[in-house]
Design a protein around this motif. Sequence first.
Motif, PDB file in Angstrom:
ATOM      1  N   GLY A   2     -28.684  36.928 -25.905  1.00 12.12           N
ATOM      2  CA  GLY A   2     -28.647  36.515 -24.515  1.00 12.12           C
ATOM      3  C   GLY A   2     -29.295  35.171 -24.249  1.00 12.12           C
ATOM      4  N   TRP A   3     -29.648  34.431 -25.292  1.00  8.73           N
ATOM      5  CA  TRP A   3     -30.297  33.120 -25.125  1.00  8.73           C
ATOM      6  C   TRP A   3     -29.411  32.164 -24.344  1.00  8.73           C
ATOM      7  CZ3 TRP A   3     -34.722  30.576 -25.427  1.00  8.73           C
ATOM      8  CH2 TRP A   3     -34.709  29.197 -25.574  1.00  8.73           C
TER       9      TRP A   3
ATOM     10  N   ASP B  74     -32.287  26.846 -17.974  1.00  9.81           N
ATOM     11  CA  ASP B  74     -33.129  25.903 -18.718  1.00  9.81           C
ATOM     12  C   ASP B  74     -34.612  26.197 -18.505  1.00  9.81           C
ATOM     13  OD1 ASP B  74     -30.985  24.582 -19.802  1.00  9.81           O
ATOM     14  OD2 ASP B  74     -30.970  23.003 -18.291  1.00  9.81           O
ATOM     15  N   ARG B  75     -34.966  26.561 -17.295  1.00 10.17           N
ATOM     16  CA  ARG B  75     -36.369  26.856 -16.991  1.00 10.17           C
ATOM     17  C   ARG B  75     -36.849  28.070 -17.777  1.00 10.17           C
ATOM     18  NH1 ARG B  75     -38.867  28.035 -11.004  1.00 10.17           N
ATOM     19  NH2 ARG B  75     -41.040  27.941 -11.661  1.00 10.17           N
TER      20      ARG B  75
ATOM     21  N   MET C 221     -39.844  30.447 -22.421  1.00 14.77           N
ATOM     22  CA  MET C 221     -39.862  31.254 -23.639  1.00 14.77           C
ATOM     23  C   MET C 221     -40.332  30.433 -24.833  1.00 14.77           C
ATOM     24  SD  MET C 221     -36.508  33.690 -23.363  1.00 14.77           S
ATOM     25  CE  MET C 221     -36.851  34.526 -24.894  1.00 14.77           C
ATOM     26  N   ILE C 222     -39.884  29.189 -24.939  1.00 17.23           N
ATOM     27  CA  ILE C 222     -40.297  28.336 -26.056  1.00 17.23           C
ATOM     28  C   ILE C 222     -41.786  28.024 -25.947  1.00 17.23           C
ATOM     29  CG2 ILE C 222     -40.056  26.028 -27.026  1.00 17.23           C
ATOM     30  CD1 ILE C 222     -37.060  26.257 -26.459  1.00 17.23           C
ATOM     31  N   ARG C 223     -42.268  27.755 -24.731  1.00 16.66           N
ATOM     32  CA  ARG C 223     -43.690  27.484 -24.533  1.00 16.66           C
ATOM     33  C   ARG C 223     -44.524  28.703 -24.932  1.00 16.66           C
ATOM     34  NH1 ARG C 223     -44.112  27.124 -19.149  1.00 16.66           N
ATOM     35  NH2 ARG C 223     -42.689  25.371 -19.208  1.00 16.66           N
TER      36      ARG C 223
END
Length: 109
Positions: free
Chosen positions: A40-41, A46-47, A52-54
Amino acid sequence: MAILQANRELGPGYDEHTADQIMELLRQPSLSLKPWQQPGWESLSDRERRRMIRHYSRSQGPLPMNQIMPVLGVSIALMAIAGGYDGGLGAFAVLALDALVVVLAVLKK
């Protein structure tokens, strides 16, 4: 795989329960997958992706400071020597070496 093997052994009466278990596993984020490998990525905004990456990068721990700090400590002396001999070009070379060490330490992590 274990769920499907157990379903085969129990028979067709457990198909609905097996489907529910598999769907629950797919909904749970896997700890071994990176955020961009999660199901589901593509559907995230974008936010949400940045968040999630942070969160993922913070969970990986701090930078390897035990590798970076000794080099930066030595670079103080190198900066004084290089500045005395060659001025700006020597100082730039020491700063480039420091940047290279930091980048390599981060990539190695």
